[in-house]
Design a protein around this motif. Structure first.
Motif, PDB file in Angstrom:
ATOM      1  N   LEU A  29      -7.876 -70.564  59.122  1.00 15.58           N
ATOM      2  CA  LEU A  29      -9.206 -69.710  59.039  1.00 15.58           C
ATOM      3  C   LEU A  29     -10.195 -70.345  58.058  1.00 15.58           C
ATOM      4  N   LEU A  30     -11.449 -70.499  58.396  1.00 15.48           N
ATOM      5  CA  LEU A  30     -12.454 -70.961  57.514  1.00 15.48           C
ATOM      6  C   LEU A  30     -13.155 -69.843  56.528  1.00 15.48           C
ATOM      7  N   TYR A  31     -13.237 -70.352  55.251  1.00  9.07           N
ATOM      8  CA  TYR A  31     -13.830 -69.271  54.348  1.00  9.07           C
ATOM      9  C   TYR A  31     -15.172 -69.706  53.765  1.00  9.07           C
ATOM     10  N   SER A  32     -16.172 -68.711  53.591  1.00 13.51           N
ATOM     11  CA  SER A  32     -17.423 -69.252  53.185  1.00 13.51           C
ATOM     12  C   SER A  32     -18.044 -67.885  52.170  1.00 13.51           C
ATOM     13  N   THR A  33     -18.899 -68.315  51.388  1.00  8.62           N
ATOM     14  CA  THR A  33     -19.510 -67.343  50.644  1.00  8.62           C
ATOM     15  C   THR A  33     -20.504 -66.354  51.341  1.00  8.62           C
ATOM     16  N   THR A  34     -20.606 -65.276  50.858  1.00  7.62           N
ATOM     17  CA  THR A  34     -21.688 -64.129  51.622  1.00  7.62           C
ATOM     18  C   THR A  34     -22.683 -63.793  50.708  1.00  7.62           C
ATOM     19  N   THR A  35     -23.639 -63.055  51.555  1.00 11.26           N
ATOM     20  CA  THR A  35     -24.669 -62.519  50.665  1.00 11.26           C
ATOM     21  C   THR A  35     -24.648 -61.844  49.497  1.00 11.26           C
ATOM     22  N   GLU A  36     -23.358 -61.130  49.323  1.00 14.60           N
ATOM     23  CA  GLU A  36     -22.797 -60.322  48.328  1.00 14.60           C
ATOM     24  C   GLU A  36     -22.593 -61.363  47.056  1.00 14.60           C
ATOM     25  N   PHE A  37     -21.985 -62.564  47.388  1.00 14.77           N
ATOM     26  CA  PHE A  37     -22.063 -63.482  46.582  1.00 14.77           C
ATOM     27  C   PHE A  37     -23.424 -64.190  45.905  1.00 14.77           C
ATOM     28  N   LEU A  38     -24.412 -64.174  46.482  1.00 15.57           N
ATOM     29  CA  LEU A  38     -25.689 -64.537  46.044  1.00 15.57           C
ATOM     30  C   LEU A  38     -26.220 -63.572  44.956  1.00 15.57           C
ATOM     31  N   LYS A  39     -25.867 -62.202  45.519  1.00  9.74           N
ATOM     32  CA  LYS A  39     -26.520 -61.239  44.870  1.00  9.74           C
ATOM     33  C   LYS A  39     -25.774 -60.938  43.429  1.00  9.74           C
ATOM     34  N   TYR A  40     -24.510 -61.110  43.442  1.00  8.21           N
ATOM     35  CA  TYR A  40     -23.475 -61.105  42.303  1.00  8.21           C
ATOM     36  C   TYR A  40     -24.042 -62.074  41.250  1.00  8.21           C
ATOM     37  N   PHE A  41     -24.349 -63.239  41.642  1.00 10.50           N
ATOM     38  CA  PHE A  41     -24.784 -64.201  40.672  1.00 10.50           C
ATOM     39  C   PHE A  41     -26.311 -64.623  40.529  1.00 10.50           C
ATOM     40  N   GLY A  42     -27.169 -63.594  41.276  1.00  2.25           N
ATOM     41  CA  GLY A  42     -28.410 -63.405  41.087  1.00  2.25           C
ATOM     42  C   GLY A  42     -29.396 -64.958  41.469  1.00  2.25           C
ATOM     43  N   ILE A  43     -28.924 -65.302  42.651  1.00  2.56           N
ATOM     44  CA  ILE A  43     -29.362 -66.534  43.156  1.00  2.56           C
ATOM     45  C   ILE A  43     -30.105 -66.357  44.451  1.00  2.56           C
ATOM     46  N   ASN A  44     -30.936 -67.134  45.000  1.00  2.00           N
ATOM     47  CA  ASN A  44     -31.574 -66.785  46.240  1.00  2.00           C
ATOM     48  C   ASN A  44     -30.722 -67.375  47.370  1.00  2.00           C
ATOM     49  N   ASP A  45     -30.461 -68.682  47.290  1.00  2.00           N
ATOM     50  CA  ASP A  45     -29.672 -69.102  48.235  1.00  2.00           C
ATOM     51  C   ASP A  45     -28.787 -70.094  47.715  1.00  2.00           C
ATOM     52  N   LEU A  46     -27.811 -70.723  48.402  1.00  2.00           N
ATOM     53  CA  LEU A  46     -26.876 -71.819  47.889  1.00  2.00           C
ATOM     54  C   LEU A  46     -27.351 -73.073  47.342  1.00  2.00           C
ATOM     55  N   THR A  47     -28.665 -73.493  47.798  1.00  2.00           N
ATOM     56  CA  THR A  47     -29.323 -74.697  47.098  1.00  2.00           C
ATOM     57  C   THR A  47     -29.665 -74.095  45.538  1.00  2.00           C
ATOM     58  N   ASP A  48     -29.610 -72.901  45.237  1.00  2.00           N
ATOM     59  CA  ASP A  48     -29.962 -72.673  43.505  1.00  2.00           C
ATOM     60  C   ASP A  48     -28.540 -72.908  42.935  1.00  2.00           C
ATOM     61  N   LEU A  49     -27.464 -73.093  43.561  1.00  2.00           N
ATOM     62  CA  LEU A  49     -26.212 -73.326  42.727  1.00  2.00           C
ATOM     63  C   LEU A  49     -26.624 -74.536  41.744  1.00  2.00           C
ATOM     64  N   PRO A  50     -26.004 -74.608  40.438  1.00  2.00           N
ATOM     65  CA  PRO A  50     -26.426 -75.593  39.535  1.00  2.00           C
ATOM     66  C   PRO A  50     -25.281 -76.837  40.148  1.00  2.00           C
ATOM     67  N   LYS A  51     -26.109 -78.057  39.828  1.00  2.00           N
ATOM     68  CA  LYS A  51     -25.282 -79.187  40.141  1.00  2.00           C
ATOM     69  C   LYS A  51     -23.951 -79.600  39.092  1.00  2.00           C
ATOM     70  N   PRO A  52     -23.037 -80.426  39.561  1.00  2.00           N
ATOM     71  CA  PRO A  52     -22.018 -80.703  38.637  1.00  2.00           C
ATOM     72  C   PRO A  52     -22.521 -81.022  37.408  1.00  2.00           C
ATOM     73  N   ARG A  53     -23.684 -81.969  37.057  1.00  2.00           N
ATOM     74  CA  ARG A  53     -24.134 -82.158  35.816  1.00  2.00           C
ATOM     75  C   ARG A  53     -24.614 -81.128  34.981  1.00  2.00           C
ATOM     76  N   GLU A  54     -25.150 -80.261  35.810  1.00  2.00           N
ATOM     77  CA  GLU A  54     -25.729 -78.987  34.996  1.00  2.00           C
ATOM     78  C   GLU A  54     -24.469 -78.248  34.545  1.00  2.00           C
ATOM     79  N   ILE A  55     -23.316 -78.119  35.504  1.00  2.00           N
ATOM     80  CA  ILE A  55     -22.296 -77.264  34.940  1.00  2.00           C
ATOM     81  C   ILE A  55     -21.583 -77.818  33.694  1.00  2.00           C
TER      82      ILE A  55
END
Length: 216
Positions: free
Chosen positions: A151-177
């Motif tokens: 099985l393949l697993y991916s994040t959901t829209t609920e994931f976006l709402k939980y972390f308050g981001i609009n889409d996956l491109t808003d995730l911080p880059k490794p350097r930002e982390i």
């Protein structure tokens, strides 16, 4: 677009429990005022910008923000800490360190199989995956073409709402982390969370001991 629709858009977003997409706003307006009304997603975006400019000038404590491809109201950054102090909602939904680690791997490597996930983490992830599935933060998105078709697993829209981001491109880059991890405020917040966890575990252990003594 007529300025009268600014307040209509404001009311629609305010009244929605979930992030409201531009298409839903347009559908609601046309459903009342007729299909001949000319409105586009760009018009909605422009109206939101105008509303936020008004809130900013009047020093209002909230803004309309884009989350999960929709619009919702959110407290401004300078006021969020006060709201967060009183709010217990997030603490009730708090994810363990292991769950956050697993969710981070899925978010950055999705779609990903359980064997791939466990190779990265080095431990069995059955329980953590079930927890994330129950919270609707991840979902099964099909099967891999590899042997056994896992099985393949991916994040959901609920994931976006939980972390308050609009889409996956808003995730911080490794350097930002890395910068966040070394930030003094983050370290202090992490310390407080760890202390709260220790206190909760101690309280739970004490209650269990008392229950055992009462049973004896």
């Amino acid at each position: 677009m007529d300025n009268i629709y600014f307040s209509v858009i404001e009311a629609l977003i305010f009244s929605s429990d979930e992030p409201l997409q531009a298409s839903e706003i347009i559908r609601a307006i046309k459903g009342i005022d007729g299909e001949d009304i000319e409105l586009s997603p760009e018009d909605i975006s422009s109206a939101v910008d105008n509303l936020n400019s008004k809130y900013d000038k009047e020093n209002i404590s909230f803004r309309i923000t884009g989350i999960a491809n929709g619009y919702t109201y959110a407290t401004t950054e300078e006021h969020a800490k006060y709201v967060g102090f009183l709010s217990s909602e997030r603490s009730k939904r708090r994810l363990s360190q292991a769950a956050l680690e697993t969710l981070s791997i899925i978010a950055y490597r999705q779609p990903i199989t359980k064997p791939e996930l466990e190779t990265i983490r080095g431990v069995n992830s059955d329980h953590i995956l079930n927890t994330l599935l129950e919270k609707n933060l991840v979902a099964i998105k099909g099967r891999a073409e590899s042997v056994g078709r896992p099985l393949l697993y991916s994040t959901t829209t609920e994931f976006l709402k939980y972390f308050g981001i609009n889409d996956l491109t808003d995730l911080p880059k490794p350097r930002e982390i890395e910068e966040i991890m070394n930030d003094e405020d983050f370290i202090e917040q992490k310390r407080k969370i760890m202390m709260n966890t220790v206190e909760e575990n101690l309280e739970k252990e004490t209650n269990e001991n008392q229950d055992n003594e009462n049973q004896d």
